[in-house]
Structures are given as C-alpha cells and as structure tokens.
Scaffold this active site. Structure first.
Site, short mmCIF file in Angstrom:
data_model
loop_
_atom_site.label_atom_id
_atom_site.label_comp_id
_atom_site.label_asym_id
_atom_site.label_seq_id
_atom_site.Cartn_x
_atom_site.Cartn_y
_atom_site.Cartn_z
N GLN A 216 0.85 -1.22 -0.07
CA GLN A 216 -0.17 -0.08 -0.12
C GLN A 216 0.89 1.33 0.23
OE1 GLN A 216 -3.80 -0.63 0.42
NE2 GLN A 216 -2.89 -2.68 -0.15
N GLY A 257 -11.65 2.37 4.17
CA GLY A 257 -10.68 1.56 3.61
C GLY A 257 -9.72 2.31 2.45
N HIS A 258 -9.13 1.48 1.72
CA HIS A 258 -7.82 2.31 1.13
C HIS A 258 -8.65 2.69 -0.31
CE1 HIS A 258 -7.11 -2.24 -0.16
NE2 HIS A 258 -8.19 -1.87 -0.70
N ASN A 259 -8.15 3.85 -0.67
CA ASN A 259 -8.58 4.23 -2.06
C ASN A 259 -10.11 4.89 -2.01
OD1 ASN A 259 -6.69 1.79 -2.90
ND2 ASN A 259 -6.28 3.61 -4.20
N SER A 277 -12.06 1.56 -2.35
CA SER A 277 -12.42 2.37 -3.73
C SER A 277 -13.81 2.77 -3.76
CB SER A 277 -11.87 1.36 -4.74
OG SER A 277 -10.59 0.63 -4.64
#
Length: 353
Positions: A216, A257-259, A277
């Site tokens: 990441q 969460g990521h993105n 995402s």
C-alpha cells in the site's frame, strides 16, 4: 447535572450581542442587556443559560423554566412564557449550535492536557529535520518524525504520533494518542483521541501458500475543516490516494478503506464501514452501522438510513435504507407489510388457542 469545571461558563455575553452574532432577532430589545453565560436543556436551565425549543411540546417545561433566554422559530414564539426573553431564528437548531460554540469555544476541540506555556514539552520527541511554524504546541510524549511539517496554531496532543514526511496545516488539533502517517492534512482539521490515519489498507492476493500481502504505497489526503472521531481508522491508498473532502465530519469508530474518496461536507455516523475504492459524493449523510461495498459510487446528497447494507451504486439525491439498501419508501413499505403479516399471524394463533 451540575455545572462542572471541564467547560466553565463565560463571564457573560449580552443577549443583544448574541442575537447579532447568531443572526437572530431579539423579540424584545429591552432584554438586550441580559447576560448569557452557558447553554442548557429546558428541563434544568437556570439564570444565565440559553436553551432552545423546536416544538410546542416543551410548553409544560417552559412554565417552570429559569433560563435567561429561549431560542425558537417565530411560529412557536407563543409557547414561551412572557417572563423568558426570546431569540427568534428560522433555524434554531443551527443557531443554538453556534451559540454553544461561542459560549464554550474550548469544547469545540479535544481538550489540551498541558497547562504549561512551553510550546514543545520536554518529553516530546521532535526530529531535528521536522519543520514547525511558530505557535505549534507539542504536548508530552508526542513524537514527530523526520521531515514532518506542521503549521501555525496546530496542537499535537500527548502521546500522538506524527510520521515522517507528514504535512499538517494550520490551526489543526491532533488529540492525544492519535497517529497520523503517510498523510497530508489541510487547515482546521480535528483528529480526536485514538484515531488512526494512514496505516496500510487491507489488501491481499490469494496464493498457493496463502494470502500474499499487497503493498500500500498511496497516501491519505484530508482537506480543510474535516473532523475525525475517536478511534476512527482511515487507510492509505494502495497506489492512489484515500481522500476526505473539505468540511466532512466523521464520527467515532468509523472504518474507511484504501482508495476511498469522500466528497465535501458529508456526515458519517459511528460504526460505518466503507470498503476500498468506494466513491462518496458531496453532502452525503450515512447513518450508523451502515456497510458500503467497495468499488461503488454514492451520488451527491444521498441519505442512507442506519444499519443499511449498500451493495450497489446509488444515484444522486436518493434516500436509501435496509439490507440490501433500496429506496427508503420501498424499504419502509416492505417493513410495514412484514409487521402487519406478523401481527395477523399472532392474532390468528391466539384465536385458535
């Protein structure tokens, strides 16, 4: 509840001055010199307190209310007894919020733990390559990493961790025990106790010998005037950035969460989980304990009821609820039908017995 020492009352603000600050109308200008020191609910208001009402249902409590002023809409002014001065506002809820902040400005941010006038506590660890503008306060046991940059008026709370290369704007508050790594923060950002910003996201690829960790290497971008609640976690992006837009308010214990990309002026309530995402538009309101699937888009102005499960994208301006989430009117109609059928079965069983 008796007045405590955490947020003591002010010396007093004249009612006429408070009305001007709030953009409210003082019903009787002769009450302009009345002093307001604090805010209170109607049920226990005393002299010096300001309270507010949003319906006539408070009429009984108002009869014995000792508040120095009541804030309300013009339509329900008649519900306030003649002995209580009245401030009139078209939006009394917002005006009351402004009044509370004006009377108790210290309560708008996490409380400082250091009463010393020293800007950097002796027990704080600040890397010599970090760049702090004048007026930055660093409380005991806080750690600021190499090449970090922190703007004027920002306070770093006791035991907080600011990672290498992190940039934090002016007039921010990073409360005690919070950690900020791999992140860029704008001006006026508030991060409450224990929040975690910039740790790696949950990314794994199944392999022949188990789960393979995906690196990441993105960042977290927090724009101006965002507030992040206690113990909330915001993962950094995998290769792109995780972004939280200007003015968005995030409650305690939220997982982002990521993105994920969150727009401006959103409100996200406790225990919401937003998978990687997902894209959240501007002005979106998400009720508590809602789960949002990854790689979907929530349009501008959407409202999502608490405990919803959102698995598909939602068009702008819609109101959704339920599991799976669907238009709120459909969810409420289906819930009513289920309740009616359950009630009918119960009556039928009772008749048979």
């Amino acid at each position: 509840m008796e007045q405590n020492n955490f947020f003591p009352p002010r010396d007093g603000v004249k009612l006429s001055e408070l009305a001007q600050y709030l953009g409210a109308e003082l019903a009787d200008p002769e009450n302009g010199d009345t002093l307001i020191r604090s805010v209170s609910p109607v049920s226990r208001a005393k002299a010096g307190d300001l309270c507010y009402i949003i319906s006539r249902r408070s009429r009984a409590e108002l009869e014995t209310c000792r508040a120095s002023a009541v804030l309300c809409e013009p339509a329900i002014r008649a519900a306030v007894p003649p002995h209580i001065p009245v401030l009139l506002s078209k939006n009394p809820h917002a005006a009351f919020a402004m009044a509370g902040g004006h009377l108790h400005p210290a309560a708008l941010k996490p409380l400082a733990t250091m009463s010393s006038t020293a800007e950097i506590a002796a027990t704080a660890a600040v890397d010599p390559t970090a760049r702090l503008e004048p007026g930055v306060i660093v409380e005991p046991l806080a750690v600021i990493g190499a090449n970090a940059e922190i703007g004027h008026g920002t306070r770093i709370g006791a035991g907080a961790l600011i990672g290498p290369g992190v940039k934090i704007g002016r007039d921010c508050t990073i409360a005690g025990g919070a950690s900020v790594i791999c992140a860029l923060l704008g001006n006026g950002v508030i991060v409450h106790n224990g929040a975690r910003i910039g740790q790696d996201g949950f990314g794994y690829a199944p392999g022949p010998r188990g789960m393979i960790k995906i690196v990441q290497i993105g960042r977290v971008i927090i724009q101006d005037n965002v507030e992040i609640g206690a113990n909330t976690t915001i993962d950094r992006g995998t290769m792109d950035d995780t972004v939280v837009g200007e003015g968005t308010k995030i409650d305690n214990q939220v997982q982002i969460g990521h993105n994920v990309r969150i727009g401006r002026h959103c409100a996200i309530v406790s225990q919401v989980g937003i998978a990687g995402s997902a894209v959240i538009g501007n002005g979106v309101q998400i009720g508590g304990q809602t789960g949002i699937n990854g790689h979907i888009t929530i349009g501008d102005g959407v409202q999502i009821a608490a405990k919803s499960g959102v698995i598909h994208s939602i068009p702008a301006g819609e109101r959704y609820g339920g599991i799976p989430a669907r238009p709120l009117k459909d969810f409420l109609r289906e819930s009513a039908e289920i309740m009616a059928r359950a009630s009918a079965r119960a009556h039928k069983t009772g008749d048979q017995e």
